[in-house]
Design a protein around this motif. Sequence first.
Motif, PDB file in Angstrom:
ATOM      1  N   GLU A   1       0.816  -0.923   0.065  1.00  0.00           N
ATOM      2  CA  GLU A   1      -0.078   0.096  -0.298  1.00  0.00           C
ATOM      3  C   GLU A   1       1.095   1.224   0.364  1.00  0.00           C
ATOM      4  O   GLU A   1       0.232   2.004  -0.535  1.00  0.00           O
ATOM      5  CB  GLU A   1      -0.984   0.030   1.188  1.00  0.00           C
TER       6      GLU A   1
ATOM      7  N   MET B   1      -7.551   3.745  -0.461  1.00  0.00           N
ATOM      8  CA  MET B   1      -6.739   2.024   0.530  1.00  0.00           C
ATOM      9  C   MET B   1      -8.563   1.727   0.951  1.00  0.00           C
ATOM     10  O   MET B   1      -9.365   2.132   1.547  1.00  0.00           O
ATOM     11  CB  MET B   1      -6.395   3.027   1.952  1.00  0.00           C
TER      12      MET B   1
ATOM     13  N   SER C   1      -6.475  -3.968   3.935  1.00  0.00           N
ATOM     14  CA  SER C   1      -5.053  -3.415   3.614  1.00  0.00           C
ATOM     15  C   SER C   1      -4.275  -4.635   4.343  1.00  0.00           C
ATOM     16  O   SER C   1      -4.492  -4.045   5.520  1.00  0.00           O
ATOM     17  CB  SER C   1      -4.905  -2.256   3.404  1.00  0.00           C
TER      18      SER C   1
END
Length: 378
Positions: free
Chosen positions: A89, A105, A109
């Motif tokens: 990420e 996001m 995640s």
Amino acid sequence: MIISASTDYREAARRKLPAFLFHYIDGGAYAEHTLKRNVSDLSDIALRQRVLRDMSALDLTTRLFDETLSMPVVLAPVGLTGMYARRGEVQAARAAAKKGIPFTMSTVSVCPIEEVAPKIDRPMWFQLYVLKDRGFMKNALERAQAAGVKTLVFTVDMPTPGARYRDAHSGMSGPNAEIRRMVQAVLHPSWAYDVGLMGTPHDLGNISAYMGKPTGLADYIGWLANNFDQSISWKDLEWIRDFWKGPMIIKGILDPEDARDAVKFGADGIVVSNHGGRQLDGVLSSARALPAIADAVKGDLTILADSGIRTGLDVVRMIALGADSVLLGRAFIYALAAKGEAGVSNLLDLFEKEMRVAMVLTGAKTIADITPEMLVRA
Ligand code: FNR
């Protein structure tokens, strides 16, 4: 044969990742008809070539929700991004920020919100699923707000998971899946080292932060399986509308009536999406669904679209069909898996180049010039 940057990165990702992860990214629901049509319906769209119009000055910038984007592209929320590259990420968010576009996001995640937000110099977007555990949702929204997130993407096309048979074949789901995954990871030591599955911290940041303990893939899958909420309706979203002060985008709209409901609800935007063909096989491709939705709500809210975009040319096609901007899913994930941040940066540069060529040869000097007039009517 080279078809596009994302095709080449797809092949590189296939070589690099263990099979279960590659197929998790690459696959769709049931027989994958919608997945394929997302791509083929877009590539079937013909554009009108225009010439001799002095295209020396092009402007790809666009305004979305009080933000300026260097081009009308946003990185879509993709779950488990940190499994495809180490701290994935962060790497993807950095590439997006350097290019001047938003990174979204995902709820699920690997890196938590608090890790990614300080690493980039523009606010990221945050995607939330509707889950039974409303405590989790509220906690995630508060943390996103504290981390400077302004734009919320609310994904509504997953009240129940799609049937993804490729995941059952590959060992990503089904009985003993965890054991099979570990064995496959050991068979791919370079990958296991890259993502830190073996030994180094491996947990699902946003969920672990809420649960107060590291959360492995098995805990996560169990938690998520119990948390899909089929009872959800527009009414359930009202508290979020009241709570969230920034722009709110509803992701997973495929029907003009639902788009009109999103306007009534007071959404700032929608994403015309079938979740990359991962939910209900047999629904329309986004490219085919988009024109009727644009007819219904264009101008009432911001229209984003995704599913099947593999080239800069596809971005131009989606905008000509009625989108204000697009989201990229697999295209950037393949590049991330293959080459990390540098891969995503390179992919975005290639998208920009492809957009520029398409704009020069269709006579569109600005993003606002990309209209349905550009399409060859059958
Ligand atoms: C997704 N998508 C997705 N969407 C979302 O709202 N939250 C999520 O956590 C995920 N996770 C996810 C994982 C993987 C591996 C993929 C491929 C996709 C859907 C994503 O945001 C987007 O809608 C599609 O990827 C768009 O289709 P293309 O561009 O991949 O064809």
